[in-house]
Design an enzyme around this catalytic site. Sequence first.
Site, PDB file in Angstrom:
ATOM      1  N   SER A 113       0.939  -1.641   0.031  1.00  0.00           N
ATOM      2  CA  SER A 113      -0.460   0.168   0.149  1.00  0.00           C
ATOM      3  C   SER A 113       0.750   1.379  -0.086  1.00  0.00           C
ATOM      4  CB  SER A 113      -0.754   0.276   1.658  1.00  0.00           C
ATOM      5  OG  SER A 113      -2.038   0.927   1.270  1.00  0.00           O
ATOM      6  N   ASP A 281      -5.583   2.111  -3.518  1.00  0.00           N
ATOM      7  CA  ASP A 281      -7.460   2.242  -3.096  1.00  0.00           C
ATOM      8  C   ASP A 281      -7.240   3.398  -2.047  1.00  0.00           C
ATOM      9  OD1 ASP A 281      -5.209   2.032  -0.925  1.00  0.00           O
ATOM     10  OD2 ASP A 281      -6.089  -0.068  -1.084  1.00  0.00           O
ATOM     11  N   ARG A 282      -6.245   4.347  -1.738  1.00  0.00           N
ATOM     12  CA  ARG A 282      -6.701   5.603  -0.402  1.00  0.00           C
ATOM     13  C   ARG A 282      -7.210   6.557  -1.625  1.00  0.00           C
ATOM     14  NH1 ARG A 282      -3.240   4.988   4.823  1.00  0.00           N
ATOM     15  NH2 ARG A 282      -3.290   2.864   4.928  1.00  0.00           N
ATOM     16  N   GLU A 364     -11.548   6.498   8.164  1.00  0.00           N
ATOM     17  CA  GLU A 364     -10.356   7.596   8.424  1.00  0.00           C
ATOM     18  C   GLU A 364      -9.336   7.849   8.234  1.00  0.00           C
ATOM     19  OE1 GLU A 364      -7.570   7.816   9.751  1.00  0.00           O
ATOM     20  OE2 GLU A 364      -7.936   5.172  10.684  1.00  0.00           O
ATOM     21  N   ARG A 496      -1.882   4.651  17.241  1.00  0.00           N
ATOM     22  CA  ARG A 496      -2.520   5.861  16.455  1.00  0.00           C
ATOM     23  C   ARG A 496      -3.163   6.139  17.905  1.00  0.00           C
ATOM     24  NH1 ARG A 496      -0.745   4.849  11.627  1.00  0.00           N
ATOM     25  NH2 ARG A 496      -1.265   2.828  10.123  1.00  0.00           N
TER      26      ARG A 496
HETATM   27  C1  VG1 Z   1      -4.454   1.535   8.134  1.00  0.00           C
HETATM   28  C2  VG1 Z   1      -5.550   2.395   8.447  1.00  0.00           C
HETATM   29  C3  VG1 Z   1      -6.785   1.186   7.635  1.00  0.00           C
HETATM   30  C4  VG1 Z   1      -6.484   0.561   7.057  1.00  0.00           C
HETATM   31  C5  VG1 Z   1      -5.368  -0.524   6.283  1.00  0.00           C
HETATM   32  C6  VG1 Z   1      -5.345  -0.564   5.332  1.00  0.00           C
HETATM   33  O1  VG1 Z   1      -4.495   0.036   9.017  1.00  0.00           O
HETATM   34  O2  VG1 Z   1      -5.788   2.350   9.533  1.00  0.00           O
HETATM   35  O3  VG1 Z   1      -7.577   1.938   8.158  1.00  0.00           O
HETATM   36  O4  VG1 Z   1      -7.669  -0.345   6.297  1.00  0.00           O
HETATM   37  O5  VG1 Z   1      -4.515   0.216   6.927  1.00  0.00           O
HETATM   38  O6  VG1 Z   1      -4.854   0.433   4.471  1.00  0.00           O
HETATM   39  P1  VG1 Z   1      -3.740   0.342  10.409  1.00  0.00           P
HETATM   40  O7  VG1 Z   1      -4.354  -1.451  10.954  1.00  0.00           O
HETATM   41  O8  VG1 Z   1      -2.462  -0.103  10.160  1.00  0.00           O
HETATM   42  O9  VG1 Z   1      -4.186   1.305  11.354  1.00  0.00           O
HETATM   43  V1  VG1 Z   1      -3.746   0.356   3.387  1.00  0.00           V
HETATM   44  O10 VG1 Z   1      -4.606   1.597   2.116  1.00  0.00           O
HETATM   45  O11 VG1 Z   1      -2.566   0.195   3.569  1.00  0.00           O
HETATM   46  O12 VG1 Z   1      -4.126  -1.131   2.447  1.00  0.00           O
HETATM   47 CO    CO Z   2      -3.561   1.262   0.310  1.00  0.00          CO
END
Ligand code: VG1
Ligand code: CO
Length: 543
Positions: A113, A281-282, A364, A496
């Site tokens: 990501s 995706d973001r 978020e 977080r």
């Molecule tokens: C983070 C975000 C979460 C999201 C995930 C994957 O996870 O907080 O909302 O779904 O990334 O997104 P975490 O566990 O680090 O808080 V992506 O665009 O990194 O696949």
């Molecule tokens: Co992503």
Amino acid sequence: MAVLNIPTQAFPDQRPGTSGLRKKVTIFQQPHYLENFVQSIFEAIPDRMGKTLVLGGDGRFFNREAIQIILRMAAANGWGKVMVGRGGLFSTPAVSAVIRAHRAHGGIILSASHNPAGPDHDFGIKYNISNGGPAPEKITDAIWAGSKNIQSFRILDTADVDIDHEGHFQLGDMAVEVCDPVSDYAALMARIFDFDALRRLFAGPFRMRFDAMHAITGPYALEILENQLGAVPGTVINGIPLTDFGGGHPDPNLVYAKSLADALFAEDAPDFGAASDGDGDRNMILGRRFFVTPSDSLAVLAANATHIPAYQTGLKGIARSMPTSQAADVVAQQLGIPHYETPTGWKFFGNLLDAGKITFCGEESFGTGSDHVREKDGLWAVLAWLSIIAASGKSVADIVVQHWQDFGRHYYTRHDYENIPASAGEEIMKTLSVQLPILVGQTLAGRVVQKADDFAYTDPIDGSISSHQGIRLLFEDGARLIVRLSGTGTEGATVRIYHEHLEQDAARQQLDPQRILRDLITLGKDLTRIEQLTGRKAPTVIT
Ligand code: VG1
Ligand code: CO
């Protein structure tokens, strides 16, 4: 072409996190590390025989090598066909769209990501099921269990294949189709949105900048925004995907997409700015001198959804992840539709979407999406915003400020303390957990604590329970303070802390969130004892 059955030894650390297995490239480059995990995925999908798998990644370093290994392993493990994106490329939402369009059995996405890419940075792999969405915990737990007991993996003994030209060929008993990574996705967008209305918008004085951050959305944004919708050439910047994302950090927020934010706050700013992350995706949405928080973005899109042809008849419901602000709930209440609160991670939206309970969902963390696929979708969010701008004729700032007046403003900020020692992360969560029973009823940060718990979720469709999804303090006035550990990092731990406060008074809706939330921010630091436990005086990233 012989199928080889290669003896191997289990690795103890292949537990999938919030979104698949993410590790340093050097870890993935260890002999058999990738192969073990891929074999464990395949074993967790016993009904794969003769079926179709979609395969692609965000183009980061090690993507091409991994694609070749996975193709040979798929051929040796009974898959009937693999559809691989040309060059080994697919954005995450495009994999979801292709699985659904071609009724594939599943997909493998190679991405970490928004984490930086390159030989010293991160790689990742995740499995998506036949609805196009991330595998639920039942499957990721089976993969994890399999990876601890694996003794051998199966792979076809053959040379690398050509993934750079579209076409069909056989790999042992398996068919391979190398396909255009963009076309199915672009066709889906054209069915959802009114492309003629968007062409008229771009034909006028309206100007936009889209920063693809040298990651996977470049080809998608160029095709859709510039080629199909007629945005002026140069609208898409950093549009060529690079294996190291140009040395950048493709996380679309005000810190890592600073040059885009600066451009939108400059004198000659375009009307609209957007960015996406490594795997597409973001999304980050900016207006001229205006930043839209992702929680607000979900709420605004929901309130204005009927401007978009695919959602003209209204939404069935809305879901948000627990730390996401309650702005979308207020919209759902006013629309008279249900709203749901799920744990962090897109996999929890899948059942609700499949059951037709919700149409929109969001997080978020710059994630928004709808029932068109089963992943969050960066460009979809951008096209949704463009549609609302086109239909209303208003600026981003006017749309959001009006929204606050109508629904109240949920001031919101997330503070991340990245890469602290894992033991300190555990300690912080423990420190907080033991205080929970005595916090209820206390007045903290000028508010009475109504509820303090460790969030657990019971899936309304299949009854599965997910516990320990984050510590919540809910206040009587609607404010919230939430603390959780990240499940996507590859080094140490990331804490977080999420802060939220609702402001109904229009005269107090355009103030600095960091100022409005100051007392909650101080409370979060005190309760976690983060400074004492980590020596950190301030967060690494504020969004
Ligand atoms: C983070 C975000 C979460 C999201 C995930 C994957 O996870 O907080 O909302 O779904 O990334 O997104 P975490 O566990 O680090 O808080 V992506 O665009 O990194 O696949
Ligand atoms: Co992503």
